[in-house]
Design an enzyme around this catalytic site. Structure first.
Site, PDB file in Angstrom:
ATOM      1  N   SER A  95      47.296 -39.406 -66.001  1.00  0.00           N
ATOM      2  CA  SER A  95      46.492 -38.367 -66.652  1.00  0.00           C
ATOM      3  C   SER A  95      47.358 -37.586 -67.629  1.00  0.00           C
ATOM      4  O   SER A  95      48.585 -37.576 -67.512  1.00  0.00           O
ATOM      5  CB  SER A  95      45.942 -37.394 -65.611  1.00  0.00           C
ATOM      6  OG  SER A  95      46.984 -36.567 -65.117  1.00  0.00           O
ATOM      7  N   ASP A  96      46.710 -36.927 -68.579  1.00  0.00           N
ATOM      8  CA  ASP A  96      47.432 -35.890 -69.310  1.00  0.00           C
ATOM      9  C   ASP A  96      47.595 -34.720 -68.338  1.00  0.00           C
ATOM     10  O   ASP A  96      46.970 -34.666 -67.281  1.00  0.00           O
ATOM     11  CB  ASP A  96      46.695 -35.492 -70.597  1.00  0.00           C
ATOM     12  CG  ASP A  96      47.644 -34.824 -71.592  1.00  0.00           C
ATOM     13  OD1 ASP A  96      48.728 -34.353 -71.176  1.00  0.00           O
ATOM     14  OD2 ASP A  96      47.322 -34.766 -72.798  1.00  0.00           O
ATOM     15  N   TRP A  97      48.441 -33.787 -68.740  1.00  0.00           N
ATOM     16  CA  TRP A  97      48.850 -32.713 -67.831  1.00  0.00           C
ATOM     17  C   TRP A  97      47.734 -31.664 -67.686  1.00  0.00           C
ATOM     18  O   TRP A  97      47.462 -30.919 -68.617  1.00  0.00           O
ATOM     19  CB  TRP A  97      50.135 -32.085 -68.361  1.00  0.00           C
ATOM     20  CG  TRP A  97      51.401 -32.764 -67.894  1.00  0.00           C
ATOM     21  CD1 TRP A  97      52.471 -32.138 -67.312  1.00  0.00           C
ATOM     22  CD2 TRP A  97      51.751 -34.162 -67.941  1.00  0.00           C
ATOM     23  NE1 TRP A  97      53.446 -33.063 -66.990  1.00  0.00           N
ATOM     24  CE2 TRP A  97      53.043 -34.301 -67.358  1.00  0.00           C
ATOM     25  CE3 TRP A  97      51.105 -35.313 -68.384  1.00  0.00           C
ATOM     26  CZ2 TRP A  97      53.688 -35.524 -67.234  1.00  0.00           C
ATOM     27  CZ3 TRP A  97      51.757 -36.542 -68.264  1.00  0.00           C
ATOM     28  CH2 TRP A  97      53.015 -36.635 -67.697  1.00  0.00           C
TER      29      TRP A  97
END
Ligand code: BGC
Length: 736
Positions: free
Chosen positions: A272-274
């Protein structure tokens, strides 16, 4: 390339590039998968959710607990399982070098020019070298995952991350990001490709719902990813913050399961992105790993996921698959048997040369009236104005920010507010002074510098000098789009006033992307230097004085005004609340971006479709010599033509082949390109082959090319086309 071969190609190349690997040969695909399977079988139930989530190993406060002793300050850390010989994943940003993590890392790294500058070289071999260079620094610092490979198409030039992306065209972007990823992974570390997908603006980035049809997406942004994955074979895909057709990109069955894993046969893992994970169901929808978990509302891919797997066979199957994918990527580049060791030697001088070469090839000469450039070394007086040119060159901010060996020459904070992310957002200038580099070349000249804050003072200096060089800057950052395309801080007025005082005024732009140029007719020359990286000042001066014959070509159209864009007003730009890093803003407020307006006609395709003339078209760029291309011959999807250097200096031309119409309907597409180096008078025959997907439509299940006449032309750029030639191609449909 077919889906079947993709999965094989993915792993074969993942395995084939451990250049940093000293011992043993490449791991075979079968061996990597077999190891992954064998390891998954040995994992105890409580170990199954160790690899599926990770923290930001930074003192952010909150409930993340103590930072493990073996973590390196960087963007991410996923613990290993020593019992099974599985290493921890140590992750750092990004595509332009090892980032400084908001000032936490003080150990210096080499900054490549921005990705758009890299793309302006249209040179995949050079982009590969850049990737190999930054990957080697990541490895030397002990990182085994580089969060590189930003390849979102530039749908809006106001996007604050334009500088982190390659271009507005899927072919150019895909080929170049593939090369960058191959370069990074040649060090025996994993690279990502990101942000999957359609992450076209920063405004409301966690809320914005991008609406787009399957066909338009497959023919544009997704095609860039598809080509990039085929050619780069990244170990991981990072999904994006935004929603796509109602679902978060990291919780999106269509993007992750259908397109990426099923249709493209991708075998690596999706991280995932953060702070982009909405819930545990994301696992079922194709997400394999939750990154930067402190930034999400909860840790979903730990105990919550483990408990689901106990009661629900669908989750149990996914959990095994998630581990298998992460482990396959680990084994493929031998992160386990050939781990990076912190404290490796870095040859900063050699690496700076790579950065400088990228800058030299990426600088674009936009105007050169009366051949005012190149400057003669015998110039007697030069006024250098603005842009902190006495100190260095501008860089873009956010998670990709790199600090050179001694930190920046200048750092201007952009917010008076304190907060964990405040140091991410400062205007930073890399230590490579254009003024010094100019002075070193014009040894007989009287050189004066004015910072440009007082127009009358700058004008006076320009009047007294033979030549005036203005450095104009547009700072951009992750998390914040620019409200319009004008140069900020009154620089347009400064340039106009200086140009009125000195007809030999040269503007050097250090911008994240396109800007408007209301003074264009008044100045003698314009040089687009983008954010030119660790040796940007040297590269700029070498172009100004003709040591480098400019060869960069725009990888993005420069609009004449915002009114020409598919969305003249950026969606969400009227939010009353500040929207810094897309975090603040009413959660429940619906924000949509309708990408079906332009569909797959992004950038130059949109301009062609609308019959509009941009300020400078995609593919545009001048040289100190001249080139003639011609003799185009086509046979099926192969083209041959000649390029001749008809001028008096050696130089590089970027030959561009465009589809102009298909079966009687106008359709502008970059079909192929090739960069050619030629001595004066020399001629070269160039052969290119065309990826049929660039010419085709997505039909819901595969690609279709209607039968009929296909008209092609060589282009100086996307607008200036040569003699068209027509070939008849049969109707054809095929599966991805
Ligand atoms: C960015 C990513 C980056 C990540 C880790 C996010 O805010 O969107 O590109 O890799 O942070 O720093």
């Amino acid at each position: 390339m077919k889906a079947l071969s993709l999965s094989t190609a993915l792993l074969t190349a993942l395995l084939a590039h451990p250049a940093g690997a000293e011992e043993g040969g490449p791991v075979s695909l079968a061996a990597a998968q077999a190891s992954a399977d064998a390891t998954v079988k040995q994992m105890k139930p409580e170990e199954m959710t160790i690899l599926t989530h990770g923290i930001m190993p930074l003192a952010l406060g909150g409930a993340a607990g103590p930072i493990p002793a073996d973590a390196i300050p960087g963007a991410g850390y996923v613990p290993g399982i020593p019992r099974l010989g599985i290493p921890a994943l140590k992750e750092t940003d990004a595509s332009l070098g090892v980032s400084y993590v908001g000032g936490v890392r003080k150990d210096g790294a080499t900054a490549l020019p921005s990705a758009v500058a890299q793309a302006a070289s249209w040179n995949s071999a050079l982009v590969y070298r850049g990737g190999a260079m930054i990957g080697s620094e990541a490895r030397a610092k002990g990182f085994n995952v580089l969060l590189a490979g930003g390849v979102n198409l530039m749908r809006d030039p106001r996007n604050g991350r334009t500088f982190e992306y390659f271009s507005e065209d899927p072919l150019l972007s895909g080929v170049l990001v593939g090369a960058a990823i191959r370069g990074v992974q040649s060090n025996g570390i994993i690279s990502t490709i990101k942000h999957f997908a359609l992450n076209g603006q920063e405004t409301g980035r966690k809320h914005v719902d991008v609406r787009i049809s399957d066909a338009a997406a497959r023919e544009s942004d997704l095609l860039a990813f598809q080509i990039g994955i085929e050619q780069g074979q990244p170990g991981s895909v990072m999904c994006a913050y935004n929603r796509v057709n109602g679902h978060h990109a990291c919780d999106n069955d269509y993007l992750l399961n259908k397109v990426l894993k099923q249709d493209w046969g991708y075998k690596g893992f999706v991280m995932s992105d953060w702070g982009a994970v909405p819930g545990v169901e994301a696992a079922i929808h194709g997400l394999d790993q939750q990154s930067g978990e402190q930034l999400d509302t909860a840790l979903f891919f730990g105990d919550v996921l483990g408990r689901k797997a106990v009661s629900d066979p669908a989750y149990a199957a996914r959990l095994a698959d998630m581990n298998r994918r992460i482990l396959t990527a680990i084994h493929a580049v031998r992160l386990d048997s050939n781990p990076p060791v912190p404290g490796g030697k870095i040859d900063f001088a050699a690496n700076a040369q790579v950065a400088e070469e990228v800058a030299r090839q990426g600088i674009v000469l936009l105007k050169n009236a009366d051949k005012v450039l190149p400057l003669a070394a015998t110039a007697r007086s030069i006024a250098v104005i603005g842009g902190y040119a006495d100190g260095g060159v501008l860089s873009g901010a956010g998670s990709s920010q790199v600090h050179g060996e001694k930190g920046p020459a200048v750092a201007r904070p952009q917010s008076a507010k304190e907060g964990p992310f405040s140091s991410f957002f400062a205007q930073q200038y890399h230590r490579s002074s254009p003024l010094d580099a100019i002075a070193a070349r014009a040894t007989q000249a009287k050189i004066s510098f004015r910072d440009g804050r007082y127009i009358a003072d700058a004008v006076e200096k320009a009047r007294q000098s033979e030549v005036a060089i203005i450095f104009a800057t547009q700072w951009t950052t992750e998390g914040l789009d620019v409200p319009d395309l004008s140069l900020p801080d009154g620089q347009d007025a400064l340039i106009a006033a200086v140009a009125a005082a000195n007809p030999r005024t040269i503007v050097v732009l250090e911008t994240g992307g396109p800007v408007k140029m209301p003074w264009l007719d008044k100045v003698a020359a314009v040089v687009e230097a983008w954010y030119p990286g660790a040796r940007g000042g040297q590269a700029i001066a070498s172009v100004l004085f003709g040591e480098t014959n400019p060869s960069g070509r725009l990888p993005i159209s420069f609009p004449a005004s915002e009114a020409q864009l598919p969305r003249p007003k950026l969606d969400g730009s009227d939010w009353v609340e500040p929207n810094f890093i897309g975090e603040v803003g009413p959660e429940n407020r619906a924000l949509t971006a309708d990408y079906d307006v332009e569909g797959s006609d992004v950038g130059y395709r949109w301009f062609a479709r609308q019959g509009q003339k941009p300020l400078f078209p995609f593919g545009y760029g001048l040289s100190y010599t001249s080139f003639e291309s011609g003799g185009l011959k086509m046979s099926g999807l192969s083209a041959r033509f000649t390029v001749r250097n008809s001028g008096t200096r050696a130089g590089d031309e970027v030959a561009q082949l465009y589809l102009v119409s298909r079966a009687g309907t106008p359709k502008r597409r970059l079909a192929a390109f090739s960069r050619v180096s030629l001595e004066p008078g020399a001629r070269q025959t160039v052969s290119v082959s065309i990826d049929p997907r660039v010419l085709a439509d997505w039909n819901g299940h595969g690609w279709t090319m209607p039968g009929g006449d296909y008209v092609f032309a060589l282009g100086k750029d996307a607008e200036t086309l040569g003699q068209p030639i027509s070939i008849r191609l049969p109707a054809k449909s095929w599966k991805d």
